[in-house]
Design a protein around this motif. Structure first.
Motif, short mmCIF file in Angstrom:
data_model
loop_
_atom_site.label_atom_id
_atom_site.label_comp_id
_atom_site.label_asym_id
_atom_site.label_seq_id
_atom_site.Cartn_x
_atom_site.Cartn_y
_atom_site.Cartn_z
N PRO A 100 0.84 -1.21 0.00
CA PRO A 100 0.00 0.00 0.00
C PRO A 100 0.87 1.26 0.00
N ALA A 101 1.71 1.40 -1.03
CA ALA A 101 2.68 2.48 -1.07
C ALA A 101 2.18 3.65 -1.91
N ARG A 102 2.73 4.81 -1.66
CA ARG A 102 2.39 5.99 -2.44
C ARG A 102 2.83 5.82 -3.89
N SER A 103 3.90 5.08 -4.09
CA SER A 103 4.38 4.87 -5.46
C SER A 103 3.36 4.10 -6.30
N THR A 104 2.64 3.17 -5.67
CA THR A 104 1.60 2.43 -6.38
C THR A 104 0.47 3.37 -6.79
N LEU A 105 0.05 4.21 -5.86
CA LEU A 105 -1.00 5.18 -6.16
C LEU A 105 -0.54 6.14 -7.26
N LEU A 106 0.73 6.54 -7.21
CA LEU A 106 1.26 7.43 -8.23
C LEU A 106 1.21 6.78 -9.61
N CYS A 107 1.53 5.48 -9.67
CA CYS A 107 1.47 4.77 -10.95
C CYS A 107 0.05 4.75 -11.50
N THR A 108 -0.93 4.60 -10.61
CA THR A 108 -2.33 4.61 -11.04
C THR A 108 -2.69 5.97 -11.63
N VAL A 109 -2.29 7.03 -10.93
CA VAL A 109 -2.57 8.39 -11.42
C VAL A 109 -1.85 8.63 -12.75
N LEU A 110 -0.62 8.16 -12.86
CA LEU A 110 0.12 8.33 -14.11
C LEU A 110 -0.55 7.58 -15.26
N GLY A 111 -1.10 6.40 -14.96
CA GLY A 111 -1.81 5.64 -15.99
C GLY A 111 -3.00 6.41 -16.53
N VAL A 112 -3.79 7.00 -15.62
CA VAL A 112 -4.93 7.81 -16.04
C VAL A 112 -4.45 9.03 -16.83
N GLY A 113 -3.40 9.67 -16.34
CA GLY A 113 -2.88 10.85 -17.02
C GLY A 113 -2.37 10.55 -18.41
N PHE A 114 -1.73 9.39 -18.58
CA PHE A 114 -1.23 9.00 -19.90
C PHE A 114 -2.39 8.87 -20.89
N VAL A 115 -3.46 8.21 -20.47
CA VAL A 115 -4.62 8.05 -21.38
C VAL A 115 -5.24 9.42 -21.69
N TRP A 116 -5.27 10.30 -20.69
CA TRP A 116 -5.80 11.65 -20.91
C TRP A 116 -5.00 12.37 -22.00
N LEU A 117 -3.68 12.26 -21.92
CA LEU A 117 -2.83 12.88 -22.94
C LEU A 117 -3.10 12.30 -24.33
N VAL A 118 -3.23 10.99 -24.37
CA VAL A 118 -3.50 10.33 -25.66
C VAL A 118 -4.80 10.82 -26.26
N VAL A 119 -5.84 10.86 -25.42
CA VAL A 119 -7.15 11.32 -25.90
C VAL A 119 -7.08 12.79 -26.33
N GLY A 120 -6.36 13.60 -25.54
CA GLY A 120 -6.24 15.02 -25.87
C GLY A 120 -5.52 15.26 -27.19
N PHE A 121 -4.41 14.57 -27.41
CA PHE A 121 -3.68 14.74 -28.66
C PHE A 121 -4.45 14.18 -29.84
N ALA A 122 -5.17 13.08 -29.62
CA ALA A 122 -5.94 12.47 -30.71
C ALA A 122 -7.12 13.35 -31.10
N GLY A 123 -7.67 14.07 -30.10
CA GLY A 123 -8.81 14.93 -30.39
C GLY A 123 -8.40 16.20 -31.10
#
Length: 251
Positions: free
Chosen positions: A228-251
């Motif tokens: 239950p580390a902060r690094s795990t939570l950070l990876c989750t947030v980064l995953g969401v952020g990566f998809v957001w960037l993809v969707v933003g650039f594709a749009g």
């Protein structure tokens, strides 16, 4: 043209699966990232597209959202049925499963079912790619960017889902290769027919619900089970952020 572009999705899917294999010593980080990618794909990509394509209301609720809830419930039902079947074939009272703590607690069929759903989704990625190029080259290019970019997440998640439920590496690789080939098959199929937009939106809504269940009920709890580390939570947030960037650039 669509089939040629789908080859890029093929390579990106394999790269995503290869990445998932190489970080086995940081499994909780892999799962945290996978959960974030799945959450991002559902909330920022699949669901908006589903509502746009199949947004007509059924008794006051958009059809795509009804199918989204249906997909979530079906995934829950399948997981419960598989768990009950596994318990009936050997898990006694002292061997009862507690979450997904060990490989022996998991039903391998659930991993294969989830991976098969990913393969089906990748086929539809290819169909969407081919349909976009039927509209125009510009629309096809935009869809191609989104498909190729998020197929990294598809490959990553397909390998992770298969192995997470206790399947061996050979099965995980087989499902990964099937997922990589799927968009090429889907793109090639559009040379034979034209897919109605409403049908595509309905499928995306249903699949999004099933994918969200896997992320919220299985992947993320497992990621935080032992670490239950902060690094795990950070990876989750980064995953969401990566998809957001993809969707933003594709749009």
């Amino acid at each position: 043209m669509a089939v040629f572009v789908a080859l890029g999705a093929f390579l990106m899917t394999l790269f995503g699966g290869w990445t998932a294999q190489r970080v086995t010593d940081r499994r909780h980080l892999v799962l945290g990232l996978a959960g974030g990618l799945m959450l991002g794909v559902v909330g920022l990509d699949l669901l908006p597209e589903a509502v746009r394509a199949a947004g007509q209301e059924v008794f006051g609720v958009p059809q795509a959202l009804l199918l989204f809830v249906g997909g979530f419930l079906v995934a829950h039902l399948v997981e419960r049925l598989l768990a009950a079947r596994q318990a009936a074939h050997g898990a006694g009272p002292g061997e009862e499963s507690h979450g997904m703590g060990g490989a022996g607690d998991r039903a391998p069929q659930m991993g294969l079912t989830a991976a098969a759903a990913m393969v089906g989704h990748s086929v539809m990625d290819g169909v969407a790619l081919g349909a976009a190029f039927q509209v125009s080259g510009g629309v096809g290019t935009a869809v191609a960017l989104a498909v190729i970019a998020h197929d990294f997440a598809d490959g990553f998640n397909t390998y992770t889902l298969t192995s997470l439920y206790g399947n061996d590496r050979r099965r995980a690789v087989i499902m990964l290769v099937a997922d990589a080939v799927a968009p090429v098959v889907g793109a090639a199929s559009t040379l034979l027919f034209i897919l109605p937009e409403e049908a595509l939106g309905s499928y995306l809504g249903f699949f999004g619900g099933a994918l969200l269940y896997l992320a919220a009920a299985e992947i993320l709890p497992e990621a935080h089970h032992e670490h239950p580390a902060r690094s795990t939570l950070l990876c989750t947030v980064l995953g969401v952020g990566f998809v957001w960037l993809v969707v933003g650039f594709a749009g």
